[in-house]
Design a protein around this motif. Structure first.
Motif, short mmCIF file in Angstrom:
data_model
loop_
_atom_site.label_atom_id
_atom_site.label_comp_id
_atom_site.label_asym_id
_atom_site.label_seq_id
_atom_site.Cartn_x
_atom_site.Cartn_y
_atom_site.Cartn_z
N LEU A 1 1.14 7.95 10.63
CA LEU A 1 -0.12 8.32 11.28
C LEU A 1 -0.42 9.81 11.12
O LEU A 1 -0.93 10.46 12.02
CB LEU A 1 -0.09 7.93 12.76
N GLY A 2 -0.02 10.38 9.96
CA GLY A 2 -0.31 11.77 9.65
C GLY A 2 0.63 12.79 10.28
O GLY A 2 0.43 13.98 10.13
N ILE A 3 1.65 12.32 10.97
CA ILE A 3 2.59 13.22 11.64
C ILE A 3 3.96 13.10 10.97
O ILE A 3 4.49 12.00 10.82
CB ILE A 3 2.72 12.88 13.13
N THR A 4 4.54 14.25 10.56
CA THR A 4 5.86 14.28 9.94
C THR A 4 6.87 14.83 10.94
O THR A 4 6.64 15.89 11.53
CB THR A 4 5.85 15.14 8.66
N THR B 1 7.07 10.24 8.01
CA THR B 1 5.66 10.52 8.24
C THR B 1 4.95 9.22 8.58
O THR B 1 5.00 8.26 7.82
CB THR B 1 5.00 11.16 7.01
N LYS C 1 6.21 6.75 5.70
CA LYS C 1 6.67 7.41 4.49
C LYS C 1 7.99 8.10 4.84
O LYS C 1 8.04 8.88 5.79
CB LYS C 1 5.63 8.42 4.00
N ASP D 1 8.17 4.32 0.77
CA ASP D 1 7.34 3.79 1.84
C ASP D 1 8.02 2.55 2.41
O ASP D 1 8.50 1.69 1.65
CB ASP D 1 5.95 3.41 1.32
#
Length: 153
Positions: A77-80, A75, A128, A147
């Motif tokens: 920048l908010g994208i998984t 994950t 992440k 992380d």
């Protein structure tokens, strides 16, 4: 060396150098310990074009687990997104340490040597990483989140 002595050594090594990782959010079993080489504190710094070496110490969740594979999601920048691993890395049974092998039995303590290659084209950002070890029935055996911070060489 008998199996009990091997397990004791694995436990001592895992507990002596554990990296502080987080539990997965869906209630998957948490590993006994994770040691990310060269990382005592999150985020772990990894070099573009390099690799992160992780030893994951976990316990069998049921008897006769014949296959375990590593499934990674990253994950940023908010994208998984799923992160595909080479078969030789994703095959947990092939990468067990201290003489362990599959099948794994319930309550058997084993360690997996996970090698996470960091492509040289990765942007220099924090990521992440979720590592989920799943058996042949797609049931989680161990799962954790860590992380990493990708850096220039």
């Amino acid at each position: 060396m008998d199996r009990l002595a091997t397990v004791c050594i694995a436990l001592l090594l895992a507990s002596a150098s554990a990296t502080n990782v987080r539990q997965c959010k869906n209630g998957q079993p948490y590993p006994l310990g994770v040691d990310i080489e060269g990382c005592d504190q999150l985020p772990c710094n990894v070099v573009k074009g390099g690799r992160a070496l992780m030893k994951v110490n976990f316990v069998g969740t049921r008897d006769n687990i014949k296959q375990i594979r590593a499934v990674v999601h990253a994950t940023a920048l908010g994208i998984t997104v799923p992160y595909e691993l080479p078969e030789e890395v994703a095959d947990v049974c092939r990468n067990l340490l201290y003489g362990a092998s599959c099948p794994i039995e319930k309550s058997e303590d084993v360690s997996y040597n996970f090698i996470f290659d960091v492509d040289s084209s990765y942007p220099e950002i924090s990521v992440k990483v979720q590592l989920n070890l799943v058996d042949e029935n797609d049931e989680s055996v161990a799962c954790f989140i860590t992380d990493i911070k990708v850096q220039k060489a």
